[in-house]
Design a protein around this motif. Structure first.
Motif, PDB file in Angstrom:
ATOM      1  N   GLU A 168       9.492  -9.669  -6.730  1.00 47.19           N
ATOM      2  CA  GLU A 168      10.828  -9.676  -6.029  1.00 47.19           C
ATOM      3  C   GLU A 168      11.543  -8.367  -6.704  1.00 47.19           C
ATOM      4  O   GLU A 168      12.307  -7.625  -6.018  1.00 47.19           O
ATOM      5  CB  GLU A 168      11.720 -10.872  -6.511  1.00 47.19           C
ATOM      6  N   ALA A 169      11.535  -8.126  -8.012  1.00 47.71           N
ATOM      7  CA  ALA A 169      12.091  -6.994  -8.657  1.00 47.71           C
ATOM      8  C   ALA A 169      11.670  -5.488  -7.947  1.00 47.71           C
ATOM      9  O   ALA A 169      12.637  -4.752  -7.813  1.00 47.71           O
ATOM     10  CB  ALA A 169      11.808  -6.908  -9.929  1.00 47.71           C
ATOM     11  N   ALA A 170      10.631  -5.536  -7.464  1.00 45.63           N
ATOM     12  CA  ALA A 170       9.802  -4.194  -6.771  1.00 45.63           C
ATOM     13  C   ALA A 170      10.119  -4.445  -5.271  1.00 45.63           C
ATOM     14  O   ALA A 170       9.919  -3.475  -4.686  1.00 45.63           O
ATOM     15  CB  ALA A 170       8.342  -4.100  -7.049  1.00 45.63           C
ATOM     16  N   ASP A 171      10.970  -5.584  -4.820  1.00 44.63           N
ATOM     17  CA  ASP A 171      11.144  -5.588  -3.403  1.00 44.63           C
ATOM     18  C   ASP A 171       9.809  -5.372  -2.462  1.00 44.63           C
ATOM     19  O   ASP A 171       9.469  -4.762  -1.442  1.00 44.63           O
ATOM     20  CB  ASP A 171      12.058  -4.450  -2.652  1.00 44.63           C
ATOM     21  N   ARG A 172       8.828  -6.311  -3.055  1.00 48.71           N
ATOM     22  CA  ARG A 172       7.409  -6.553  -2.333  1.00 48.71           C
ATOM     23  C   ARG A 172       7.115  -7.857  -1.950  1.00 48.71           C
ATOM     24  O   ARG A 172       7.360  -8.735  -2.440  1.00 48.71           O
ATOM     25  CB  ARG A 172       6.302  -6.110  -3.360  1.00 48.71           C
ATOM     26  N   GLN A 227     -10.801  -7.426  -5.416  1.00 45.99           N
ATOM     27  CA  GLN A 227      -9.462  -6.990  -5.593  1.00 45.99           C
ATOM     28  C   GLN A 227      -9.191  -5.892  -4.370  1.00 45.99           C
ATOM     29  O   GLN A 227      -8.084  -5.804  -3.521  1.00 45.99           O
ATOM     30  CB  GLN A 227      -9.296  -6.132  -6.726  1.00 45.99           C
ATOM     31  N   GLU A 228     -10.519  -5.234  -4.070  1.00 46.51           N
ATOM     32  CA  GLU A 228     -10.256  -4.264  -2.863  1.00 46.51           C
ATOM     33  C   GLU A 228      -9.963  -4.939  -1.536  1.00 46.51           C
ATOM     34  O   GLU A 228      -9.223  -4.205  -0.694  1.00 46.51           O
ATOM     35  CB  GLU A 228     -11.540  -3.494  -2.921  1.00 46.51           C
ATOM     36  N   ALA A 229     -10.596  -6.298  -1.376  1.00 48.28           N
ATOM     37  CA  ALA A 229     -10.442  -7.001  -0.219  1.00 48.28           C
ATOM     38  C   ALA A 229      -9.044  -7.274  -0.029  1.00 48.28           C
ATOM     39  O   ALA A 229      -8.236  -7.215   1.043  1.00 48.28           O
ATOM     40  CB  ALA A 229     -11.419  -7.865   0.041  1.00 48.28           C
ATOM     41  N   VAL A 230      -8.443  -7.607  -0.944  1.00 50.69           N
ATOM     42  CA  VAL A 230      -7.092  -8.025  -1.100  1.00 50.69           C
ATOM     43  C   VAL A 230      -6.096  -7.049  -0.903  1.00 50.69           C
ATOM     44  O   VAL A 230      -5.215  -7.048  -0.154  1.00 50.69           O
ATOM     45  CB  VAL A 230      -6.677  -9.024  -2.324  1.00 50.69           C
ATOM     46  N   MET A 231      -6.295  -6.021  -1.655  1.00 49.05           N
ATOM     47  CA  MET A 231      -5.589  -4.843  -1.475  1.00 49.05           C
ATOM     48  C   MET A 231      -5.701  -4.161  -0.006  1.00 49.05           C
ATOM     49  O   MET A 231      -4.670  -3.697   0.611  1.00 49.05           O
ATOM     50  CB  MET A 231      -6.000  -3.508  -2.240  1.00 49.05           C
ATOM     51  N   ALA A 232      -6.901  -4.291   0.766  1.00 49.40           N
ATOM     52  CA  ALA A 232      -7.016  -4.041   2.045  1.00 49.40           C
ATOM     53  C   ALA A 232      -6.023  -4.712   2.939  1.00 49.40           C
ATOM     54  O   ALA A 232      -5.407  -4.471   3.859  1.00 49.40           O
ATOM     55  CB  ALA A 232      -8.593  -3.939   2.605  1.00 49.40           C
ATOM     56  N   GLY A 233      -6.161  -6.253   2.584  1.00 52.08           N
ATOM     57  CA  GLY A 233      -5.326  -7.100   3.486  1.00 52.08           C
ATOM     58  C   GLY A 233      -3.718  -6.653   3.226  1.00 52.08           C
ATOM     59  O   GLY A 233      -2.938  -6.790   4.363  1.00 52.08           O
ATOM     60  N   ILE A 234      -3.397  -6.317   2.146  1.00 51.04           N
ATOM     61  CA  ILE A 234      -1.950  -5.902   1.927  1.00 51.04           C
ATOM     62  C   ILE A 234      -1.638  -4.659   2.641  1.00 51.04           C
ATOM     63  O   ILE A 234      -0.629  -4.701   3.172  1.00 51.04           O
ATOM     64  CB  ILE A 234      -1.544  -5.952   0.291  1.00 51.04           C
ATOM     65  N   ARG A 235      -2.618  -3.805   2.505  1.00 48.36           N
ATOM     66  CA  ARG A 235      -2.333  -2.621   3.399  1.00 48.36           C
ATOM     67  C   ARG A 235      -2.041  -2.654   4.813  1.00 48.36           C
ATOM     68  O   ARG A 235      -1.345  -2.123   5.598  1.00 48.36           O
ATOM     69  CB  ARG A 235      -3.332  -1.564   3.146  1.00 48.36           C
ATOM     70  N   SER A 236      -2.540  -3.758   5.274  1.00 45.77           N
ATOM     71  CA  SER A 236      -2.618  -4.122   6.887  1.00 45.77           C
ATOM     72  C   SER A 236      -1.354  -4.601   7.132  1.00 45.77           C
ATOM     73  O   SER A 236      -1.122  -4.470   8.502  1.00 45.77           O
ATOM     74  CB  SER A 236      -3.817  -5.141   7.198  1.00 45.77           C
ATOM     75  N   THR A 237      -0.434  -4.911   6.151  1.00 42.63           N
ATOM     76  CA  THR A 237       1.040  -5.483   6.635  1.00 42.63           C
ATOM     77  C   THR A 237       2.018  -4.445   6.491  1.00 42.63           C
ATOM     78  O   THR A 237       3.046  -4.424   6.595  1.00 42.63           O
ATOM     79  CB  THR A 237       1.075  -6.653   5.602  1.00 42.63           C
ATOM     80  N   GLY A 238       1.488  -2.979   6.081  1.00 41.77           N
ATOM     81  CA  GLY A 238       2.436  -1.857   6.074  1.00 41.77           C
ATOM     82  C   GLY A 238       2.534  -1.235   4.604  1.00 41.77           C
ATOM     83  O   GLY A 238       3.578  -0.567   4.443  1.00 41.77           O
ATOM     84  N   ASP A 239       2.166  -2.204   3.660  1.00 44.51           N
ATOM     85  CA  ASP A 239       2.413  -1.807   2.308  1.00 44.51           C
ATOM     86  C   ASP A 239       1.221  -0.894   1.758  1.00 44.51           C
ATOM     87  O   ASP A 239       0.129  -1.404   1.640  1.00 44.51           O
ATOM     88  CB  ASP A 239       2.521  -3.022   1.407  1.00 44.51           C
ATOM     89  N   ASP A 297       7.650 -13.200   4.214  1.00 40.48           N
ATOM     90  CA  ASP A 297       6.677 -13.044   3.051  1.00 40.48           C
ATOM     91  C   ASP A 297       5.317 -14.010   3.368  1.00 40.48           C
ATOM     92  O   ASP A 297       4.204 -13.256   2.999  1.00 40.48           O
ATOM     93  CB  ASP A 297       7.091 -13.391   1.581  1.00 40.48           C
ATOM     94  N   VAL A 298       5.583 -14.971   3.800  1.00 42.13           N
ATOM     95  CA  VAL A 298       4.405 -16.064   4.135  1.00 42.13           C
ATOM     96  C   VAL A 298       3.549 -15.474   5.565  1.00 42.13           C
ATOM     97  O   VAL A 298       2.554 -15.405   5.337  1.00 42.13           O
ATOM     98  CB  VAL A 298       4.513 -17.501   4.270  1.00 42.13           C
ATOM     99  N   PHE A 338      -1.095 -12.679  -4.231  1.00 40.80           N
ATOM    100  CA  PHE A 338       0.397 -13.170  -4.621  1.00 40.80           C
ATOM    101  C   PHE A 338       1.358 -13.216  -3.735  1.00 40.80           C
ATOM    102  O   PHE A 338       1.389 -12.070  -2.974  1.00 40.80           O
ATOM    103  CB  PHE A 338       0.921 -12.638  -6.020  1.00 40.80           C
ATOM    104  N   VAL A 339       2.111 -14.192  -3.509  1.00 43.51           N
ATOM    105  CA  VAL A 339       3.141 -14.039  -2.430  1.00 43.51           C
ATOM    106  C   VAL A 339       4.485 -14.221  -3.248  1.00 43.51           C
ATOM    107  O   VAL A 339       4.613 -15.070  -4.135  1.00 43.51           O
ATOM    108  CB  VAL A 339       3.058 -15.268  -1.398  1.00 43.51           C
ATOM    109  N   ARG A 340       5.626 -13.379  -2.733  1.00 45.45           N
ATOM    110  CA  ARG A 340       6.883 -13.508  -3.656  1.00 45.45           C
ATOM    111  C   ARG A 340       7.405 -14.629  -3.435  1.00 45.45           C
ATOM    112  O   ARG A 340       7.561 -15.340  -2.439  1.00 45.45           O
ATOM    113  CB  ARG A 340       7.726 -12.170  -2.865  1.00 45.45           C
TER     114      ARG A 340
END
Length: 410
Positions: free
Chosen positions: A194-198, A329-341, A387-388, A368-370
């Motif tokens: 939340e502090a990082a607005d992610r 971790q790489e798989a999860v990061m790829a998932g996050i990137r797919s959302t525009g982050d 966020d969900v 992690f979900v905010r």
């Protein structure tokens, strides 16, 4: 396709299964546990999964991969709660996993896809956390059968009353070859996203924790008749230790918490002869945690010697840190990137999770979900629909990234 709104509605529906309405409390091997498993099982069936309740009371579902009998990618979290709980700790991860399984029901995968709702992550009823996931990992200990709840019922009897056979708990255990990995989505339970607005973050490691009971033993004497130079006040010694613990933790990357104080004899006009405090010590690595403990212990012993107190130490819990596997971790990061982050935020989890136990038998990764203000283990626990929604997309993409990795290796 299950939407974020439907995921949140399902979390609220699970709130109906509580032992203490309107407060949410759902503990291991209770009627509420059975009801939550039943409803979760129906949602799994609607997502195209074959369902069962395992020998430790975990709710499970499975869809075969491109051929029957392949090792499984496990996705899930837990369905039990602390007393006076929020609606999302654990439950959100289970419902999100079911939603992702529904999204992928027509997708051929190079592994089976399993979803699990672990039965006892919190340890609320019997004082022993991770019972469901430790049974899954095959690390069940026989002396746990003698654990008792606040009404005096043993874990062994609770198994029988729930309709489980204690002799068969070993059937819950999964061999490393049964699994390709484990992914867990969970609210952050902290304020950093939340502090990082992610909306989302990936977990690098889960804190290694040690817990202690520190007993400061002095001498109980008359409060009015004993001059200060003759006093061996156990509570003052404990108080000095508490301040020291917080000061040292604030100046480090460790987390140290004193959550309980007990004083004897506890009379207004008697100098405390004994004070017992709890200590919960956590860090990203076992080395950091253990170095902090050694330093704290030395300083507390010195302070006790100055005051003429005897220090007794009993370790009550020891859990090693659990790093998340780099490839997951790489798989999860790829998932996050797919959302525009484009620059996913990594976090170490200060809280414990079922992934700590599952990691004893297979690689683990966490998303992690905010959550609002980092609040958890409280009725004000809250997450936002947007966020969900991002979390569902990211978890789905992470599963597909795992599929690509596994497929390329075969």
């Amino acid at each position: 396709m299950t939407t974020a709104r439907e995921v949140l509605d399902r979390c609220v529906e699970l709130d109906r299964f509580t032992a203490d309405p309107p407060r949410l409390e759902r503990v291991y091997l209770s009627r509420e546990h059975a009801s939550a498993n039943a409803v979760t099982g129906r949602w799994m069936e609607q997502a195209g999964l074959r369902t069962w309740q395992d020998a430790a009371g975990n709710q499970c579902g499975r869809r075969e991969g491109r051929e029957p009998g392949l090792p499984a990618l496990l996705v899930g979290s837990h369905l039990d709660t602390v007393p006076d709980a929020g609606s999302y700790d654990g439950m959100l991860g289970v419902v999100m996993a079911i939603a992702v399984a529904e999204r992928l029901r027509d997708r051929e995968l190079p592994f089976a896809l399993e979803v699990i709702g672990f039965s006892d992550e919190e340890g609320t009823r019997f004082g022993k956390a991770l019972l469901g996931s430790q049974a899954f990992a095959g690390v069940w200990e026989e002396d746990w059968w003698d654990l008792r709840d606040r009404d005096g019922m043993t874990l062994h009897q609770a198994f029988l009353d729930f309709g489980l056979d204690p002799r068969r708990v070993g059937e819950t255990a999964r061999a490393p070859g049964d699994l390709v990995g484990y992914l867990e989505a969970h609210i952050e339970q902290g304020p950093y996203l939340e502090a990082a607005d992610r909306s989302l973050g990936y977990v690098t490691t889960i804190a290694g924790a040690r817990r202690f009971r520190l007993s400061f033993v002095g001498e109980a004497r008359h409060a009015g008749g004993t001059p200060y130079h003759r006093r061996r006040d156990a509570l003052v010694g404990a108080s000095e230790a508490i301040v020291l613990i917080e000061r040292r933790a604030r100046d480090s990357d460790c987390i140290a918490t004193v959550g309980r104080i007990e004083v004897q004899p506890g009379a207004i006009n008697v100098i405390p002869g004994r004070a017992d405090i709890s200590l919960d010590l956590r860090a990203a690595t076992d080395a950091e945690r253990d170095e902090m403990w050694a330093s704290l212990l030395g300083e507390i012993e010195t302070a006790c010697a100055v005051r003429g107190l005897r220090l007794e130490v009993r370790e009550t819990h020891h859990a090693p840190a659990m790093p998340c596997a780099p490839w997951l971790q790489e798989a999860v990061m790829a998932g996050i990137r797919s959302t525009g982050d484009d620059d996913p935020m990594g976090l170490w989890s200060r809280a414990g999770h079922d992934a700590m136990a599952v990691g004893l038998t297979t690689d683990v990764g966490m998303l992690f979900v905010r959550c609002h203000d980092g609040i958890s283990h409280h009725p004000e626990e809250d997450v936002r629909e947007l966020d969900v929604a991002a979390g569902l997309d990211a978890l789905e993409r992470a599963v597909l990234e795992v599929a690509a990795t596994i497929g390329a290796a075969r």
